[in-house]
Design a protein around this motif. Structure first.
Motif, PDB file in Angstrom:
ATOM      1  N   UNK A 144     104.775  63.405  12.413  1.00  0.00           N
ATOM      2  CA  UNK A 144     105.979  63.441  11.591  1.00  0.00           C
ATOM      3  C   UNK A 144     107.203  63.773  12.452  1.00  0.00           C
ATOM      4  N   UNK A 145     108.349  63.431  11.938  1.00  0.00           N
ATOM      5  CA  UNK A 145     109.574  63.663  12.695  1.00  0.00           C
ATOM      6  C   UNK A 145     109.842  65.145  12.847  1.00  0.00           C
ATOM      7  N   UNK A 146     110.308  65.567  14.012  1.00  0.00           N
ATOM      8  CA  UNK A 146     110.647  66.980  14.224  1.00  0.00           C
ATOM      9  C   UNK A 146     112.054  67.095  14.788  1.00  0.00           C
ATOM     10  N   UNK A 147     112.910  66.177  14.391  1.00  0.00           N
ATOM     11  CA  UNK A 147     114.244  66.153  14.963  1.00  0.00           C
ATOM     12  C   UNK A 147     115.145  67.235  14.399  1.00  0.00           C
ATOM     13  N   UNK A 453     116.785  80.467  24.623  1.00  0.00           N
ATOM     14  CA  UNK A 453     118.208  80.185  24.849  1.00  0.00           C
ATOM     15  C   UNK A 453     118.991  79.829  23.599  1.00  0.00           C
ATOM     16  N   UNK A 454     118.352  79.234  22.591  1.00  0.00           N
ATOM     17  CA  UNK A 454     119.090  78.715  21.448  1.00  0.00           C
ATOM     18  C   UNK A 454     119.759  77.389  21.742  1.00  0.00           C
ATOM     19  N   UNK A 455     119.489  76.811  22.917  1.00  0.00           N
ATOM     20  CA  UNK A 455     120.101  75.550  23.329  1.00  0.00           C
ATOM     21  C   UNK A 455     119.137  74.401  23.074  1.00  0.00           C
ATOM     22  N   UNK A 456     119.464  73.210  23.551  1.00  0.00           N
ATOM     23  CA  UNK A 456     118.591  72.048  23.385  1.00  0.00           C
ATOM     24  C   UNK A 456     118.199  71.491  24.753  1.00  0.00           C
ATOM     25  N   UNK A 457     117.011  70.872  24.789  1.00  0.00           N
ATOM     26  CA  UNK A 457     116.506  70.213  26.001  1.00  0.00           C
ATOM     27  C   UNK A 457     116.515  71.127  27.227  1.00  0.00           C
ATOM     28  N   UNK A 458     116.109  72.354  27.037  1.00  0.00           N
ATOM     29  CA  UNK A 458     115.981  73.285  28.164  1.00  0.00           C
ATOM     30  C   UNK A 458     114.783  72.878  29.022  1.00  0.00           C
ATOM     31  N   UNK A 459     113.690  72.510  28.351  1.00  0.00           N
ATOM     32  CA  UNK A 459     112.504  71.978  29.030  1.00  0.00           C
ATOM     33  C   UNK A 459     112.399  70.502  28.669  1.00  0.00           C
ATOM     34  N   UNK A 460     112.616  69.632  29.645  1.00  0.00           N
ATOM     35  CA  UNK A 460     112.651  68.192  29.409  1.00  0.00           C
ATOM     36  C   UNK A 460     111.313  67.540  29.755  1.00  0.00           C
ATOM     37  N   UNK A 461     111.219  66.239  29.483  1.00  0.00           N
ATOM     38  CA  UNK A 461     109.991  65.513  29.811  1.00  0.00           C
ATOM     39  C   UNK A 461     109.731  65.549  31.322  1.00  0.00           C
ATOM     40  N   UNK A 476     110.694  80.919  22.024  1.00  0.00           N
ATOM     41  CA  UNK A 476     110.999  82.137  21.273  1.00  0.00           C
ATOM     42  C   UNK A 476     112.390  82.094  20.664  1.00  0.00           C
ATOM     43  N   UNK A 477     113.089  80.964  20.761  1.00  0.00           N
ATOM     44  CA  UNK A 477     114.388  80.816  20.125  1.00  0.00           C
ATOM     45  C   UNK A 477     114.246  80.311  18.700  1.00  0.00           C
ATOM     46  N   UNK A 478     115.334  80.323  17.951  1.00  0.00           N
ATOM     47  CA  UNK A 478     115.254  79.934  16.537  1.00  0.00           C
ATOM     48  C   UNK A 478     114.972  78.448  16.361  1.00  0.00           C
ATOM     49  N   UNK A 479     115.617  77.623  17.151  1.00  0.00           N
ATOM     50  CA  UNK A 479     115.549  76.182  16.935  1.00  0.00           C
ATOM     51  C   UNK A 479     114.399  75.561  17.703  1.00  0.00           C
ATOM     52  N   UNK A 480     113.865  74.444  17.184  1.00  0.00           N
ATOM     53  CA  UNK A 480     112.760  73.750  17.861  1.00  0.00           C
ATOM     54  C   UNK A 480     113.258  72.690  18.826  1.00  0.00           C
ATOM     55  N   UNK A 481     114.524  72.766  19.213  1.00  0.00           N
ATOM     56  CA  UNK A 481     115.093  71.756  20.104  1.00  0.00           C
ATOM     57  C   UNK A 481     115.038  72.159  21.576  1.00  0.00           C
ATOM     58  N   UNK A 482     114.605  73.368  21.879  1.00  0.00           N
ATOM     59  CA  UNK A 482     114.650  73.842  23.262  1.00  0.00           C
ATOM     60  C   UNK A 482     113.665  73.102  24.163  1.00  0.00           C
ATOM     61  N   UNK A 483     112.507  72.748  23.610  1.00  0.00           N
ATOM     62  CA  UNK A 483     111.502  71.964  24.341  1.00  0.00           C
ATOM     63  C   UNK A 483     111.538  70.542  23.800  1.00  0.00           C
ATOM     64  N   UNK A 484     111.615  69.572  24.681  1.00  0.00           N
ATOM     65  CA  UNK A 484     111.713  68.172  24.260  1.00  0.00           C
ATOM     66  C   UNK A 484     110.336  67.654  23.844  1.00  0.00           C
ATOM     67  N   UNK A 485     109.872  68.131  22.682  1.00  0.00           N
ATOM     68  CA  UNK A 485     108.549  67.749  22.192  1.00  0.00           C
ATOM     69  C   UNK A 485     108.522  66.281  21.781  1.00  0.00           C
ATOM     70  N   UNK A 486     109.636  65.765  21.314  1.00  0.00           N
ATOM     71  CA  UNK A 486     109.675  64.363  20.884  1.00  0.00           C
ATOM     72  C   UNK A 486     109.291  63.414  22.012  1.00  0.00           C
ATOM     73  N   UNK A 487     109.613  63.778  23.249  1.00  0.00           N
ATOM     74  CA  UNK A 487     109.287  62.912  24.387  1.00  0.00           C
ATOM     75  C   UNK A 487     107.788  62.852  24.662  1.00  0.00           C
ATOM     76  N   UNK A 491     102.467  56.770  23.405  1.00  0.00           N
ATOM     77  CA  UNK A 491     101.084  56.261  23.378  1.00  0.00           C
ATOM     78  C   UNK A 491     100.231  56.697  24.560  1.00  0.00           C
ATOM     79  N   UNK A 492     100.848  56.907  25.727  1.00  0.00           N
ATOM     80  CA  UNK A 492     100.024  57.216  26.899  1.00  0.00           C
ATOM     81  C   UNK A 492      99.523  58.661  26.921  1.00  0.00           C
ATOM     82  N   UNK A 493     100.084  59.510  26.079  1.00  0.00           N
ATOM     83  CA  UNK A 493      99.651  60.906  26.024  1.00  0.00           C
ATOM     84  C   UNK A 493      98.763  61.138  24.804  1.00  0.00           C
TER      85      UNK A 493
END
Length: 609
Positions: A144-147, A453-461, A476-487, A491-493
């Motif tokens: 499901x989308x996690x954006x 951090x509360x930021x986005x894309x701190x840990x990228x693909x 440990x931040x509030x938002x789920x945007x800190x780790x780029x999980x969408x990337x 299919x290869x993973x």
């Protein structure tokens, strides 16, 4: 065998608090607080213990069968059968040979070998596959989308029943509480009794809220308030909601994250008459539907907002902007939500006063620091069973949350690195004994990566690709945007669900990383947080609601405000008796020398603790 039952009130006597009072006129002139806010902070009329729990008449009625006595079921009190304690016959003893066989000793002393039985262990399925992915996951699809940051995880591992036990959506169920009301939507109303017990346990660790509830027997400072809330629905939140109800408010509530709800607590609140719309494992569509059910009610319109993350405020702005004509104020407790409020204020679109609870001293220094210092270890240990000694960890961000995480891991013997963008926080990390690095410099060698951090894309693909095998990644931040999980949804993973909230993401070459809570908030996704710390935050929220609701027109303009210093100090003072702590009082001469009121506030607003 007799069983003695001791009441919760007798078992956990709340310590007394000595409070200094100001007259309403002094408060208006010296502190800039409303009369109602000062009234809530004053001892109850007629003296007495301000921290004693409210009488039964003042407290919301618990669900049937609740209370300490209900926990003692007949099965719990069974005494072991006497037949289970047989004395061995001294004239017919068994002795075990060294080779594993047994011998029989007859009364005349002759030893003979007992016949052996060869036992085989048979597996039900010798070809069991341990790496199969679950096939029946219903609405909780891994793809499901996690954006949206609104879908980040904040739930407890201590729930009595996991939401996957029943795939039927609560929206498709017809449920009523014992009073016949159906104005709620929870997983299972039958869990109310369990939830009530959790709430009663939480009450013992939340002395300040119980003190505020005690004062509800007199003036009700929130009489007429209609509060719509969107926070994490846990036992601690339930204590806050019931306290607001005791202070005179009507409440409707939704969860601020899709995994934040303890189902049994939501059921207990619904049974008590609170319109609650939340359950663990909501879809994104469910999430917004629950918020809408809280707001869009015929014959009921909110006049106060209590938000965590800004999603409720955003929804009202988007769908029901005319409601702000009657709303007196917003209270926000998260970094993400406060950031949204300041954006609205800067754009001139904030049409009501807002109280920034997140940046109050009692929230920053206690919830963010001390809470995370304990819960980071709990979350990691429950999900991975790892030993921390000697492990290399990188913590991204050295704010209050990062400081708590680093201190805990260092104390356990981990080698801790820190990344930071702010030179002041970076210097603090260095002075505290941590090595300041860029993430790229250590990403190949670390065992654990934690974002704060509360930021986005701190840990990228790119970072994820370079991590070593079995590296643990969490947020440990509030938002789920800190780790780029969408990337990682490619299919290869390959994704393997190992435990609840624990996934292995496997690369084609066999390398795997351990992703916790799908990149959402770790501590309440995978563990719990200390109730006492949440008591401090919840009391701050309650006082902010009282202040905004009762403030005379014109005191607060359409802007974002910090909690008055006097309220911060008052919240702290209510929690000191738990530690048997005794404050030193200024003499008149000392107070005059410092230019202070003897009762506070003791620090200016610009003071940094």
């Amino acid at each position: 065998m007799s069983v003695q039952v001791v009441s919760a009130a007798a078992a956990a006597k709340v310590p007394e608090v000595e409070l200094k009072d100001l007259s309403p006129s002094e408060a208006e002139s010296q502190l800039g607080l409303s009369t109602a806010a000062v009234g809530a902070m004053a001892p109850p009329a007629g003296g007495g213990d301000p921290e004693a729990p409210a009488p039964a008449a003042e407290r919301p009625a618990p669900g049937p069968g609740s209370g300490p006595a209900a926990a003692l079921s007949p099965a719990a009190g069974k005494v072991p059968q006497a037949s289970a304690m047989k004395r061995s016959d001294p004239h017919h003893q068994h002795q075990r040979h060294r080779d594993g066989g047994e011998a029989l000793v007859s009364p005349d002393g002759t030893v003979t070998e007992a016949p052996r039985t060869v036992k085989k262990i048979q597996f039900a399925d010798q070809k069991q596959e341990f790496n199969k992915r679950p096939t029946k996951i219903g609405r909780r699809s891994l793809s499901r989308s996690i954006s949206q940051s609104s879908t980040d995880s904040y739930s407890s591992a201590a729930s009595y029943t996991d939401s996957s036990d029943d795939e039927t959506s609560p929206r498709d169920k017809q449920q009523k509480n014992s009073k016949g009301s159906s104005d709620f939507c929870v997983k299972n109303i039958k869990q109310a009794e369990f939830g009530r017990r959790e709430i009663e346990i939480a009450e013992q660790e939340m002395p300040a809220l119980m003190a505020l509830r005690k004062r509800a027997q007199g003036e009700k400072p929130l009489a007429g308030a209609k509060i719509v809330g969107c926070t994490h629905i846990t036992a601690q939140t339930a204590v806050l909601m019931e306290t607001l109800g005791a202070l005179g408010a009507q409440c409707r509530w939704a969860a601020c994250n899709i995994y934040s709800t303890l189902n049994e607590v939501a059921a207990a609140l619904a049974e008590s008459g609170f319109p609650v719309f939340a359950w663990k494992g909501e879809s994104e569509d469910d999430f917004w539907w629950c918020i809408d059910r809280c707001v869009n009610v015929e014959g009921w319109q909110p006049n106060m907002i209590l938000d965590d993350g800004g999603d409720l405020t955003h929804w009202i702005y988007k769908k029901y902007p005319n409601m702000f004509k009657k709303i007196k104020g917003i209270v926000e407790e998260s970094v993400t939500g406060v950031h949204r409020l300041y954006q609205l204020s800067k754009a001139g679109k904030l049409c009501v006063p807002a109280m920034n609870v997140n940046d109050s001293v009692t929230k920053q220094k206690f919830d963010n620091l001390y809470c995370c210092r304990e819960s980071i270890l709990d979350g990691l240990k429950r999900t991975t069973d790892m030993m921390f000694g000697g492990k290399q960890v990188v913590v991204c961000g050295y704010g209050e949350v990062g400081k708590g995480c680093c201190a805990a891991l260092k104390a356990m013997g981990s080698i801790v690195y820190v990344t930071e963008i702010d030179p002041i926080c970076a210097l603090q990390a260095c002075m505290d004994g941590f090595r300041l690095v860029k993430l790229n410099e250590v990403i190949r060698q670390v065992d654990i990566v934690i974002t704060c951090t509360g930021n986005k894309n701190v840990v990228t693909r790119e970072h994820l690709d370079r991590m070593k095998n079995s590296c643990i990644v969490c947020n440990m931040g509030h938002s789920n945007t800190e780790i780029d999980v969408a990337s990682l949804r490619t299919p290869e993973l390959t994704w393997e669900r190992v435990r609840s909230q624990v996934d292995h993401v496997i690369w084609p070459d066999g390398k795997r990383i351990v992703l916790l809570a799908e990149g959402r908030l770790l501590n309440l996704s995978c563990s719990t947080v200390p109730t006492f710390v949440l008591s401090i935050t919840a009391t701050t929220q309650a006082l902010a609601l009282i202040e905004l609701y009762n403030a005379p027109e014109g005191r607060y303009k359409q802007d974002v405000y910090l909690l008055p210093k006097k309220m911060d100090e008052y919240v702290a003072s209510l929690h000191l008796p738990t530690f048997d702590a005794h404050l030193t009082e200024l003499t008149d001469e000392q107070a005059k020398y410092l230019g202070l009121n003897k009762n506070g506030p003791f620090k200016p607003n610009y003071y940094r603790y």
